[in-house]
Scaffold this active site. Structure first.
Site, PDB file in Angstrom:
ATOM      1  N   SER A 169       0.061  -3.417  -5.807  1.00  0.00           N
ATOM      2  CA  SER A 169       0.036  -2.045  -5.275  1.00  0.00           C
ATOM      3  C   SER A 169       0.219  -0.989  -6.358  1.00  0.00           C
ATOM      4  CB  SER A 169       1.121  -1.881  -4.211  1.00  0.00           C
ATOM      5  OG  SER A 169       0.959  -2.822  -3.181  1.00  0.00           O
TER       6      SER A 169
ATOM      7  N   HIS B  84       5.361   1.885  -6.315  1.00  0.00           N
ATOM      8  CA  HIS B  84       4.181   2.716  -6.085  1.00  0.00           C
ATOM      9  C   HIS B  84       4.231   3.997  -6.925  1.00  0.00           C
ATOM     10  CE1 HIS B  84       3.640   0.719  -1.859  1.00  0.00           C
ATOM     11  NE2 HIS B  84       3.396  -0.107  -2.871  1.00  0.00           N
TER      12      HIS B  84
END
Length: 313
Positions: free
Chosen positions: A144, A195
């Site tokens: 991610s 993230h």
């Protein structure tokens, strides 16, 4: 972090179906390689998740630095793999065609490691700011972070687009920030720092010094192509042309007729005078070709007189 059940499952089958719909021939080589690697390691993990996930405690305190390489390519379950690889499929197709395969592979390799480093820095800062040692134990896996960095690059190279978030139009410039918040509202268990580190690394590349540093490091490697430049252009390294083929040196005898430089100059002056009206027309009133030409063959007597005049100068 517990190891989830591996094997063929709904998320994996749906991912394979989506890839087949796109067509393997339409997926660039590096993007396809990343997809294959992640699917392979999902079906055949090198180690349990607890031994590959990245945390400050494991990587820094216990010196398990190999987790920087392992964590991005392992996933918690099939749906984690599905969402990440679908995102990688579309971002990879767009970016690899823009940046070319070798540079895109270079970006993936650098980002995978650098995002892990930034992630640990953020966790250490949280420990210091919040005085909470538990952040050192947070362990994350998955691709991610790299995808958030690629999203920043994609928005940078394709400006002016509009994305939709919760039905609201959002400028692509801010889409990654909205998505960062939205993911953690919908799935609170995801790694916010992981993230965020991807966004920061993407900004370091598009707005900071990272791109220049990577170009400098790759400058001595001939097979790297400069980003944002087609391959058939001049490569940027002096003396190197991608499609250059060696040709033997030309023989200039065909152009000079074997005359010396002095004779060439004399002949050029005579030709110029002839073209200006001093004999510049042939017997059939046609203009002689402009430039360097050879007059008709002279008699032996004329040639002897020319040689005598040359010695008299």
């Amino acid at each position: 972090m517990e190891r989830r059940q591996r094997g063929v499952s709904a998320g994996l089958l749906l991912l394979l179906y989506q890839i087949s719909q796109v067509g393997l021939q339409n997926i660039p080589s590096v993007t396809l390689g990343v997809l294959v690697l992640n699917i392979f390691l999902f079906l055949n993990p090198l180690r349990p998740l607890t031994e590959v996930c990245l945390s400050v405690n494991e990587a820094v305190h216990r010196k398990n630095w190999q987790r920087l390489l392992l964590a991005p390519f392992h996933h918690a379950d099939d749906w984690h793999l599905y969402y990440n690889m679908i995102s990688m499929l579309w971002k990879g197709i767009m970016l690899e065609r823009k940046l070319k395969s070798i540079w895109f592979a270079y970006i993936i390799a650098v980002f995978s490691v650098l995002i892990g480093i930034v992630y640990m820095v953020l966790e250490v800062l949280l420990v210091i700011i919040l005085d909470d040692p538990s952040y050192e134990m947070n362990c994350c896996v998955g691709f991610s972070g790299v995808l958030f960095a690629l999203k920043v690059l994609n928005n940078h190279y394709n400006p002016g687009r509009v994305s939709s978030a919760f039905g609201l139009p959002i400028s692509s410039k801010y889409a990654c920030w909205v998505e960062l918040v939205a993911i953690h509202l919908i799935s609170p268990g995801t790694s916010f720092a992981g993230h965020l580190s991807g966004i920061l690394v993407g900004l370091m590349y598009t707005m900071g010094p990272l791109k220049k540093i990577m170009q400098t490091c790759a400058a001595g490697i001939s097979f790297f192509t400069e980003p944002d430049r087609p391959r058939d252009y001049y490569s940027g390294y002096y003396g190197y042309y991608p499609d250059y083929q060696y040709r033997p040196p030309r023989s200039y005898f065909d152009y000079t007729g074997g005359l010396t430089e002095e004779e060439q100059l004399e002949r050029a002056v005579l030709n110029s005078l002839n073209e200006r009206g001093f004999g510049g027309r042939t017997h059939n009133n046609e203009q002689r070709p402009y430039g360097f030409w050879f007059p008709p063959e002279n008699s032996e007597e004329d040639m002897r007189r020319q040689r005598l005049r040359r010695f008299d100068r």
